[in-house]
Design a protein around this motif. Structure first.
Motif, PDB file in Angstrom:
ATOM      1  N   ILE A 190       0.811   6.599   8.303  1.00 30.41           N
ATOM      2  CA  ILE A 190       2.050   6.173   8.953  1.00 30.41           C
ATOM      3  C   ILE A 190       1.882   6.183  10.472  1.00 30.41           C
ATOM      4  N   GLU A 191       1.239   7.185  11.004  1.00 27.00           N
ATOM      5  CA  GLU A 191       1.039   7.270  12.451  1.00 27.00           C
ATOM      6  C   GLU A 191       0.246   6.065  12.965  1.00 27.00           C
ATOM      7  N   GLN A 192      -0.614   5.507  12.147  1.00 27.38           N
ATOM      8  CA  GLN A 192      -1.447   4.373  12.551  1.00 27.38           C
ATOM      9  C   GLN A 192      -0.770   3.021  12.312  1.00 27.38           C
ATOM     10  N   GLY A 193       0.465   3.022  11.808  1.00 24.06           N
ATOM     11  CA  GLY A 193       1.189   1.763  11.650  1.00 24.06           C
ATOM     12  C   GLY A 193       1.627   1.436  10.251  1.00 24.06           C
ATOM     13  N   GLY A 194       1.395   2.301   9.269  1.00 25.32           N
ATOM     14  CA  GLY A 194       1.815   2.031   7.916  1.00 25.32           C
ATOM     15  C   GLY A 194       3.322   2.159   7.734  1.00 25.32           C
ATOM     16  N   VAL A 195       3.857   1.432   6.749  1.00 25.58           N
ATOM     17  CA  VAL A 195       5.281   1.472   6.435  1.00 25.58           C
ATOM     18  C   VAL A 195       5.437   2.060   5.040  1.00 25.58           C
ATOM     19  N   LEU A 196       6.162   3.173   4.950  1.00 25.93           N
ATOM     20  CA  LEU A 196       6.413   3.844   3.684  1.00 25.93           C
ATOM     21  C   LEU A 196       7.884   3.672   3.321  1.00 25.93           C
ATOM     22  N   VAL A 197       8.141   3.071   2.154  1.00 27.71           N
ATOM     23  CA  VAL A 197       9.497   2.874   1.659  1.00 27.71           C
ATOM     24  C   VAL A 197       9.634   3.682   0.376  1.00 27.71           C
ATOM     25  N   ARG A 198      10.636   4.560   0.343  1.00 32.54           N
ATOM     26  CA  ARG A 198      10.834   5.412  -0.815  1.00 32.54           C
ATOM     27  C   ARG A 198      12.205   5.142  -1.440  1.00 32.54           C
TER      28      ARG A 198
END
Length: 933
Positions: free
Chosen positions: A390-398
C-alpha cells in the motif's frame, strides 16, 4: 486576362507577339528562282521517276507549328501564373484578417497561411493597411500595420493545441472596428464548431455591421479528432470524429512512451457519419503499453489521444474468506464483484487455496488493486507485506462480513466496533437504512445518490474526530457506508457492508458498479490516487513535463503553461496545454478534447458574406509547361524537316544494318506474349481472391465511368448492410476475359453499339448455362414512347434485341410478386433505378404442370434466373462521387427512390449468391395454417 484567372509577372514581354507576323513573312520568303538552261542529254533523265522530292516552299502547317512554338516562348518569358481571384476585391480600405488558429486549423495550416499571405500581398500592391487577428488571442492588441510587418507577424503564428473560443475576441474586434471605421474583413475559417459557434457568428454579424466580409472555407483538408479512448475487456477502442460527410477511411496508430509502434486499427466513415470507432484487438499487455493514439496523416493535436495509467487495463485480485463462495457460486460475493469489475479490469479470482496464500500470490504478481471480501484475521507476515504494498501505491478495497466483524485488524481506514449492527430485525427497533450522501471531497463525488438501496446490517466505526473526513458515503442516520484513507502512495478503503446480498442490496445496483470503477481509477497513480482521497486539504500539483504543439508534436512546455492539480480531468487549455504532467515514471495525460466533446461543421449561413475557397488561392507557375511544350514543338519541327528534306531516309540507307538491329530489339523488348500471359494470371488471382461484381466495359468513357462508380457504390452498400464484404468491381471484356470468376455481370446497353463477336456471345451463353447471371440494362425507361409496346421500341432495346438474337435466352416474364427476387434480403415490390417506370424481366417460373421445365435453356444455378433485363438504369442510381454524394439525379426523384434502388441491388446480388433457398417462404401461409390446426 479576359476574365480568366491568368496573370503575368512581366506583361510587357507580351509585346513580342507583335513580331509573329514578321516571323511568318520571313519563313515564307523564297530564294531566287534558278535559271533554266537547255541541255540535250537531260532528255534521258525525264523517264526516271524521282525517289525523293523537296517541296518548293514551306508548308503552311509547318509554318504554323513554328509560330506556335515561338508564341509559347514569348508567353513563357512573360511569366504566366494561373492565379485565381481572391474573395477580397481590390480597394483602398484597410484589410482585417480573422484567422482561426486552434487545433482544428492545424491540418490545413499551410493552405491557410498561403491564403493569408496572398491577401497581404494584394493589400501591399494596393497600399492598404492590414490588421491580423488570431482568434486564439483575445487579449492581443489589434492595430493596423504595413503589409510587410503583417507578413512577418503572420509567419510567427502557429496553431494552438487546444480549442479556441472565438466569442472572447468579439469585444476587442468591436472596439477596433469602431475606431477604424469602414474596412474589408476576411475570415480564414477552419469550418469546425467546437462550441459556441452560433453565438460567435451572431455576434460577428452585429460587430461588422454593413462592412464587407469574405469567409474562406472548404477546399482544404478537414479536421479529424480522437476522443473517448477506452481499454475494454477484449479490445481498446477510440472514437474518431470529423465534420464533413462522404465515405472515408483511415488508420489510427498506437505507440508506446518511446515512440515505438505497437499496433494499427482501421476505421471507416459512412456517407453521412461524423463519428466512427477504431478498435485495437491486441493482448492486454500490449494495450497497456500504448501511450499515444494518433490518426495517420493527420497533423493536429486533436488527432492525438494521450493515455496514462487511467487507460491501462488493470489486473485486480479478488479473494473471499466466505466458505459458501464455492458451494453456491451464483450467490457468492466473488460473483457480484467479478460482474461489477469485469467491464473495467481483468479480474483474477483467488478461488484456489487459503485466502492468505492467495493474497501472497497477488502480491507476488504486483497487482495494483486487491479486493478482499469478508477476510478476517491475517498473519503478521501478510499484514506487513500488504502495508508495504500500500505504501508503494497499491489500492486495497475491503468488504465487511461476519469474519471481519469479529477480527482485530489494522488494514482498515477506521477503527471498528466488534460485531455487526443489525437493522430491521425482530429483535431491533431500528429500521433498515437508505443511502444519504456521498462526500464532496471523496472519489464518489458527483454520483447520484440512489434512494432504492437498503442496508440491513453493517459494521460500525468507532466515532472520533477524523471519522467524518474519512467517510466517502453515509447512511441516513449518519453512520458511514464507505470509508477510506490514503497511506503513503496507496489507498485503503472499506465497504461497511458485504459484497453479496445478505447485508444490503447495494451489490445489485448500478451505483455499486460505478463506485468500483471510481476506485479502479485510483489504482494507477503514485502521486495522488483520485479526487479528494483522504483529508489532505492541500491538493497536490504537478508541473508540465512535455506538451503538444498545434500539429500534435511533443516539445518542451511553453512559458505560459502552469502546474495543475493531480486530479485534473478536463480538456487542454492555454494554461494547461495538452501533454504529459508530473513525473516521467507516472505522467498524467491532458488531451485536447474531453471524452464527451464532439465537433460539428460551423454554420455561417446567417452571415451576409462572400464565400471563397482555399483551393482557389494557390497560384501555379505555367512557365515550365509552356517551355516544355515549345521544346516539344521545335523537336517535332526538326523531325518534319528531316523527313521532308530526305535526310532521314539517307541516314537510314547509310545505317541500314544498325536500324534493322534496333527495330528487332524494340520488337523483342515489347513482345506482348509474356506480358499478356502475366496480366491474365494477375486478372485471375485478383478475381478469385475475393467475391467481386463485374461489369462489361462498353468503350464509351462516360457510360463506363458511371457504371464503375455505380458498382462501387453497390459494393459499399453491401458491406454496410449485409455480411458480404465484396472486393472492388472489375471491368471485363467478354471476348477476352474469363467470366466464370464472377457471380453477377452488369451489362449497360449503349444504343447503336456494334454487336460483340460470336465468340463473346458463346462465352456469355456458356456463362449463363453454368450458373452465372447477366443484368442487361438499356437505361432508357424515360425514352419509351407511350403505349403498351413502347418500352420495346427504344434504341437501347433495339440494340439489346440484336445482341440477344444469337443467344439462347429462356422465356422471360416481368418479376412476379411471389418471386424469390422480391424477398432475398429486403421485401420489395419493384426494382427502381435512376428511373422507376421500366419493368424488370427474369426467366419465367415453370408452372406446376409444365413437363418441359427441366428442358428450359440456361436452366442452371439452383433456380437462379440467368438473365435479368431492366431499363431503369440501376448503375446510375448506385453511382456515387468520391465525396459520398450521388453522381446523377433521379427521375421522378421520389424521397426514397435511391434507397430502394440500392435495396434492389442487394436483393439481386443475394439472389445470385444464395439461389432459391427462400422460395419456401411462399409456403409459409400453408404451414402456419396446418400448425394452427
Amino acid at each position: 486576362m479576359a476574365g480568366l484567372p491568368l496573370s503575368f509577372a512581366e506583361p510587357l514581354l507580351l509585346l513580342g507577339l507583335v513580331s509573329l507576323p514578321v516571323l511568318w513573312w520571313l519563313l515564307r520568303v523564297m530564294p531566287p528562282r534558278p535559271r533554266r538552261i537547255e541541255f540535250p542529254p537531260t532528255r534521258l533523265l525525264f523517264d526516271i521517276a524521282p525517289k525523293e522530292e523537296t517541296p518548293s516552299r514551306t508548308p503552311w502547317w509547318l509554318t504554323l507549328l513554328r509560330l506556335a512554338a515561338a508564341a509559347l516562348v514569348i508567353f513563357a518569358a512573360a511569366g504566366p501564373i494561373w492565379n485565381p481571384q481572391t474573395g477580397v476585391a481590390a480597394g483602398k480600405l484597410p484589410l482585417v484578417i480573422l484567422l482561426d488558429d486552434g487545433w482544428s486549423a492545424a491540418s490545413s495550416w499551410d493552405a491557410r497561411i498561403r491564403a493569408a499571405d496572398e491577401l497581404i500581398a494584394n493589400a501591399d500592391s494596393d497600399r492598404r493597411g492590414v490588421a491580423l487577428v488570431p482568434l486564439s488571442e483575445p487579449a492581443r492588441d489589434i492595430t493596423l500595420m504595413p503589409a510587410g510587418a503583417a507578413r512577418v507577424a503572420l509567419r510567427q503564428l502557429a496553431p494552438k493545441p487546444y480549442s479556441v473560443d472565438r466569442v472572447e475576441t468579439l469585444g476587442a474586434l468591436g472596439r477596433f472596428l469602431k475606431s477604424t471605421g469602414d474596412c474589408d474583413i476576411a475570415w480564414l475559417s477552419d469550418g469546425v464548431d467546437t462550441g459556441r459557434g452560433s453565438e460567435f457568428t451572431e455576434g460577428l454579424g452585429k460587430v461588422i455591421e454593413s462592412r464587407n466580409l469574405t469567409i474562406y472555407a472548404g477546399g482544404a483538408q478537414s479536421a479529424q479528432a480522437l476522443v473517448a479512448a477506452e481499454n475494454a475487456a477484449a479490445k481498446m477502442t477510440v472514437k474518431v470524429l470529423r465534420t464533413e460527410s462522404g465515405i472515408a477511411a483511415g488508420t489510427v496508430r498506437g505507440v508506446d512512451a518511446k515512440g515505438s509502434p505497437i499496433g494499427e486499427a482501421r476505421y471507416t466513415f459512412g456517407p453521412q457519419e461524423r463519428e466512427t470507432e477504431a478498435a485495437f484487438d491486441l493482448p492486454v499487455e500490449l494495450r497497456n503499453d500504448i501511450a499515444r493514439l494518433e490518426i495517420s496523416g493527420e497533423h493536429s493535436a486533436g488527432a492525438v489521444q494521450l493515455l496514462d495509467r487511467r487507460w491501462r487495463r488493470r489486473a485486480i485480485g479478488v479473494v473471499s474468506g466466505a466458505s459458501n463462495d464455492t458451494a453456491q457460486p451464483l450467490l457468492a460475493s466473488t460473483f457480484y464483484l467479478s460482474r461489477a469489475l469485469s467491464p473495467f479490469a481483468d479480474v483474477r479470482l483467488g478461488d484456489r487455496g487459503a485466502p492468505q496464500q492467495v493474497i501472497g500470490q497477488f502480491l507476488d504478481q504486483r497487482l495494483p488493486m486487491i479486493v478482499m471480501a469478508d477476510v478476517g484475521t491475517l498473519s503478521p507476515e501478510i499484514r506487513d507485506r500488504l502495508n508495504a504494498w500500500i505504501e508503494q501505491g497499491g489500492v486495497l478495497v475491503r468488504f465487511a462480513g461476519p469474519r471481519l466483524a469479529q477480527a482485530d485488524d489494522d488494514l482498515v481506514p477506521v477503527k471498528l466496533r466488534r460485531g455487526g449492527r443489525t437493522l430491521g430485525g425482530s429483535l431491533t427497533w431500528e429500521k433498515p437504512q437508505h443511502m444519504a450522501s456521498f462526500s464532496a471531497d471523496g472519489p464518489f463525488a458527483g454520483l447520484t445518490v440512489p434512494k432504492d438501496i437498503t442496508v440491513n446490517r453493517q459494521v460500525l466505526a468507532e466515532p472520533d474526530a477524523v471519522l467524518p473526513t474519512k467517510s466517502w458515503a453515509s447512511l441516513e442516520d449518519g453512520t458511514p457506508l464507505v470509508t477510506g484513507e490514503r497511506r503513503g502512495k496507496g489507498v485503503v478503503s472499506l465497504f461497511h457492508v458485504g459484497a453479496d446480498m445478505r447485508w444490503s442490496d447495494l451489490p445489485m445496483s448500478g451505483t455499486f458498479v460505478e463506485m468500483l470503477r471510481r476506485l479502479i481509477d485510483m489504482s494507477g497513480y503514485t502521486s495522488k490516487p483520485g479526487p479528494g482521497v483522504a483529508s489532505d486539504p492541500n491538493a497536490e500539483t504537478v508541473a508540465p513535463l512535455r506538451t503538444l504543439d498545434g500539429f500534435g508534436v511533443f516539445g518542451p512546455p511553453p512559458s505560459s503553461a502552469k502546474p495543475m492539480s493531480a486530479d485534473y480531468r478536463d480538456r487542454g487549455t492555454a494554461d494547461h496545454p495538452p501533454g504529459f504532467y508530473g513525473t516521467a515514471e507516472s505522467p498524467i495525460a491532458v488531451n485536447t478534447l474531453a471524452s464527451a466533446d464532439r465537433i460539428a461543421p460551423l454554420d455561417t449561413s446567417a452571415l451576409r458574406a462572400t464565400r471563397a475557397s482555399y483551393t482557389n488561392a494557390e497560384p501555379r507557375d505555367l512557365r515550365g509547361i509552356m517551355l516544355s511544350t515549345a521544346l516539344a514543338l521545335f523537336l517535332l519541327d526538326a523531325i518534319v524537316v528531316a523527313m521532308l528534306g530526305g535526310g532521314l531516309a539517307a541516314l537510314i540507307r547509310r545505317r541500314a544494318a544498325p536500324a534493322v538491329l534496333a527495330f528487332a530489339l524494340i520488337l523483342v523488348t515489347f513482345a506482348p506474349s509474356s506480358t499478356r500471359a502475366e496480366s491474365s494470371d494477375d486478372f485471375a488471382i485478383k478475381a478469385v481472391s475475393q467475391t467481386r461484381l463485374a461489369y462489361v466495359v462498353t468503350g464509351n468513357a462516360d457510360v463506363d465511368s458511371i457504371v464503375k462508380s455505380g458498382m462501387s457504390g453497390l459494393t459499399l452498400f453491401l458491406g454496410q448492410r449485409t455480411a458480404l464484404e465484396a472486393g472492388d468491381p472489375v471491368g471485363i471484356d467478354p471476348a477476352r476475359d474469363e467470366l466464370a470468376f464472377f457471380p453477377l455481370i452488369y451489362w449497360p446497353i449503349v444504343p447503336g453499339a456494334p454487336k460483340p463477336p460470336q465468340d463473346a456471345i458463346n462465352k456469355i451463353d456458356a456463362y449463363m448455362k453454368q450458373g452465372g447471371t447477366v443484368i442487361f440494362d438499356t437505361r432508357d425507361a424515360v425514352e419509351a414512347p407511350p403505349g403498351d409496346n413502347g418500352s420495346s421500341q427504344t434504341p437501347g432495346m433495339q440494340t439489346l434485341r440484336e445482341l440477344l438474337s444469337t443467344l439462347d435466352v429462356p422465356e422471360l416474364e416481368p418479376v412476379p410478386r411471389e418471386h424469390v427476387l422480391t424477398k432475398t434480403f429486403y421485401l420489395l415490390r419493384d426494382f427502381p433505378g435512376r428511373f422507376n417506370s421500366g419493368q424488370t424481366w427474369v426467366e419465367a417460373l415453370p408452372r406446376e404442370d409444365d413437363d418441359e421445365a427441366a428442358q428450359r435453356p440456361a436452366r442452371g444455378g439452383d433456380g437462379v434466373s440467368p438473365i435479368i433485363i431492366t431499363s431503369n438504369d440501376l448503375a446510375g442510381a448506385w453511382a456515387i462521387r468520391p465525396d459520398g454524394q450521388p453522381m446523377l439525379p433521379l427521375t421522378p426523384g421520389e424521397p426514397r427512390q435511391r434507397e430502394f434502388a440500392f435495396r434492389a441491388g442487394v436483393n439481386i446480388v443475394m439472389y445470385t449468391l444464395t439461389g432459391n433457398y427462400k422460395a419456401d417462404q411462399v409456403h409459409a401461409p400453408a404451414l402456419i395454417e396446418r400448425l394452427g390446426q
